[in-house]
Every structure is written in structure tokens, then in C-alpha cells.
Write an enzyme that holds these catalytic residues in place. Structure first.
Site, PDB file in Angstrom:
ATOM      1  N   SER A  81     -40.651 -82.575  23.572  1.00 49.20           N
ATOM      2  CA  SER A  81     -41.711 -82.989  22.639  1.00 49.20           C
ATOM      3  C   SER A  81     -43.024 -83.338  23.353  1.00 49.20           C
ATOM      4  O   SER A  81     -44.091 -82.916  22.892  1.00 49.20           O
ATOM      5  CB  SER A  81     -41.249 -84.176  21.796  1.00 49.20           C
ATOM      6  OG  SER A  81     -40.256 -83.774  20.895  1.00 49.20           O
ATOM      7  N   LYS A 114     -31.840 -91.789  14.747  1.00 51.89           N
ATOM      8  CA  LYS A 114     -32.481 -91.304  13.510  1.00 51.89           C
ATOM      9  C   LYS A 114     -32.126 -92.144  12.284  1.00 51.89           C
ATOM     10  O   LYS A 114     -32.913 -92.256  11.357  1.00 51.89           O
ATOM     11  CB  LYS A 114     -32.124 -89.836  13.271  1.00 51.89           C
ATOM     12  CG  LYS A 114     -32.800 -88.933  14.295  1.00 51.89           C
ATOM     13  CD  LYS A 114     -32.602 -87.463  14.038  1.00 51.89           C
ATOM     14  CE  LYS A 114     -33.321 -86.703  15.147  1.00 51.89           C
ATOM     15  NZ  LYS A 114     -33.401 -85.282  14.938  1.00 51.89           N
ATOM     16  N   GLY A 123     -23.293 -86.566  12.937  1.00 54.36           N
ATOM     17  CA  GLY A 123     -24.286 -87.539  13.399  1.00 54.36           C
ATOM     18  C   GLY A 123     -25.592 -87.468  12.632  1.00 54.36           C
ATOM     19  O   GLY A 123     -25.670 -86.877  11.547  1.00 54.36           O
ATOM     20  N   VAL A 172     -28.423 -85.910  12.631  1.00 54.95           N
ATOM     21  CA  VAL A 172     -29.198 -84.739  12.193  1.00 54.95           C
ATOM     22  C   VAL A 172     -28.483 -83.967  11.073  1.00 54.95           C
ATOM     23  O   VAL A 172     -29.091 -83.151  10.378  1.00 54.95           O
ATOM     24  CB  VAL A 172     -29.522 -83.823  13.406  1.00 54.95           C
ATOM     25  CG1 VAL A 172     -28.301 -83.048  13.864  1.00 54.95           C
ATOM     26  CG2 VAL A 172     -30.656 -82.864  13.083  1.00 54.95           C
TER      27      VAL A 172
END
Ligand code: ATR
Length: 265
Positions: free
Chosen positions: A17, A66, A128, A130
Site C-alpha cells: 500500500s 478489519k 476471517g 476479509v
């Protein structure tokens, strides 16, 4: 003054990123800097405070935070709320907002493979952070049937509580699928292997790995070896990043060949 952006996760070393966002920041003459930070769960609260105080202007979230960031946020967008998964954070009028650009990223990535989706059966490995985003994107694409399998079965069952149409496959068992998606962290380390009975999976299947670094996990290598079409998570990664960039900077950065070249090691 440069605005500050971050990606947080654990592990975080693999994240590209910073490379991608800093490339777009420079290309669009924006005064900003994007960095990565290895974070412990107990440090999340302090980080959110830094966004409140505008010491940090935006954050991306990766494995395994997340879902864990959600209690610290003031508002969730519709997509973040539906998925209970946040990968992009920003501040609007004193409120810290959690958003989800993974859904759109995965949807675009799958659309770009030009497959007919609505007659397909998918097997997702993992339960998980995502996975809800993948399920929501697959549903938007009108997939026929979704199965999931996870080492810790309780988490697969929990996932089915949110998405009752899911089928659960026992860990280690195989079903007849069209598309198989690795949504676990297995493969982030080059030596990681998912134990699957690859030889008994028929040809012409599609193997998709959410992981993009390394570019070819053992899962994809094996898929290829046994005759499947394979794709890593790079397109999803680039498109979730593009959407996050737009949210923060109000500019939709260009995705071209150079963008993908940049992400090669
Ligand atoms: P979280 O579950 O905290 O959201 P995640 O990193 O988003 O974490 O998800 C990790 C996924 O990879 C999970 O599905 C995890 O399986 P468990 O629920 O059983 O923990 C899976 N995973 C990670 N390492 C694994 C391993 N060595 N073998 C099997 N599954 C693994």
C-alpha cells in the site's frame, strides 16, 4: 504540511500500500506521505485518537484488524456495516468513519476475469476479516452457491449466522467447485502450504488467492500445476486502494500498466 496516511496490520511487511499510494500521491502532486505500521491490538484506540486529533488523516486496515477496529469508530458506511469489516478510515466533521473498499475491489477483480458467474459454485477457504466482503461481492455478482471451510469451524458457523445461504464444508474435505478462493493468511510466508487434495480436483477450475505478495503462493502454484486458471489478489488490491485514494483525496488515480509494474518486486 504533509498529510499523513498509514496502513496498519500484523504482519505488515508484505503490504505494498505505501508504494502504491505514494506513487499516486506524487503523480497527482498531493502533499502527503503514506507509511506502514506494525500494530498491536491494544494500540488501536490510541491510533484512532490520532485521527481525531488530525495527526493522521487516513488509515487502511489489513489482517487481522478489519473487524477489531469497529468498536473504536463513530460511524460505519453501509458496506462496512453489512460486512462488519473496515479497511479504510477517515474523519468527517469530528466523526471517525469506517468504510469498506474491499467489496468493490474484489467485485471489479472478478469482473475483469470475464467469467460467467451466475452458474458457478465457489468454495472460500477461511472465515476471517476479509471473507464477508468476498461473500457480499459474490452475491452482487449473483453467484449460484457459496461454500466456506475454515480450520476453526465455529468461525464458519458464525459466518453462516450473518449469511444463512452459506454452505459449510468440513476442514480438510473437498467438494466439487468451479472457483476456489484462498482468504486465509496461509501463503503470506513463502513456505506456507494449504493442505488440499489438489490431484483430485478436476481441471478447468479457477484458483483465486487474495494474497498478492508473494505473487504466486503455493496454493496458486499447485492450482497451475494441476491445470487450473489462477489469479492473485493484485487487481483486488489495486482497486480497493484506488477507491480509498478517492475517499481521502477526491481524485480517482489512474490504473494502468505502470501501476501494476510498480508492484512487481
Ligand atoms: P481474524 O480471524 O482475526 O479476522 P484473519 O487474519 O482475518 O483473522 O483471518 C485469518 C484466516 O486465516 C482465518 O480463517 C484463519 O483460520 P482460523 O479461524 O482457524 O484461525 C486462517 N488461518 C491462518 N493461519 C492458518 C493456518 N495455519 N491453518 C489454517 N487456517 C489458518
Amino acid at each position: 504540511m504533509n498529510k499523513k496516511f498509514l496502513v496498519i496490520g500484523n504482519p505488515i511487511e508484505h503490504s505494498l500500500s505505501p508504494k502504491l499510494h505514494n506513487y499516486w500521491i506524487k503523480k497527482n502532486n498531493i502533499k502527503a506521505l503514506y507509511e506502514k505500521k506494525l500494530l498491536k491490538e491494544e494500540e488501536i484506540e490510541k491510533l484512532i485518537l490520532e485521527i481525531k486529533e488530525e495527526k493522521i488523516h487516513g488509515v487502511n486496515i489489513t489482517i487481522p484488524f478489519k473487524k477489531k477496529v469497529i468498536p473504536f469508530l463513530d460511524l460505519l458506511t453501509d458496506e462496512a456495516s453489512k460486512s462488519q469489516s473496515v479497511n479504510t478510515i477517515y474523519k468527517i466533521k469530528d466523526k471517525i468513519i469506517g468504510d469498506n473498499t474491499d467489496i468493490e475491489g474484489f467485485k471489479v477483480a472478478l469482473e475483469k476475469t470475464n467469467q460467467i458467474i451466475n452458474d458457478k459454485t465457489v468454495l472460500i477457504i477461511g472465515a476471517g476479516g476479509v471473507v464477508p466482503s468476498i461473500i457480499i461481492a459474490l452475491k452482487k455478482l449473483k453467484i449460484k452457491k457459496i461454500f466456506i471451510t475454515n480450520r476453526t469451524e465455529a468461525k464458519a458457523v458464525e459466518m453462516r449466522n450473518s449469511f444463512p445461504e452459506l454452505g459449510i464444508v468440513d476442514w480438510g474435505k473437498m467438494i466439487n467447485f468451479d472457483i476456489i478462493i484462498n482468504a486465509t493468511s496461509i501463503g503470506l510466508n513463502e513456505k506456507d502450504k494449504i493442505k488440499l487434495d489438489y490431484e483430485n480436483i478436476s481441471k478447468n477450475k479457477f484458483f483465486y488467492d487474495i494474497i498478492y505478495n508473494p505473487e504466486e503462493t503455493d496454493f496458486l502454484k499447485k492450482g497451475k500445476k494441476f491445470g487450473a486458471r489462477v489469479e492473485n489478489g493484485k487487481t483486488m488490491f489495486v482497486h480497493q486502494a484506488q477507491k480509498a485514494f478517492f475517499i481521502w483525496h477526491g481524485i480517482l488515480p489512474e490504473i494502468d500498466k505502470e501501476t501494476f509494474n510498480l508492484l512487481r518486486a
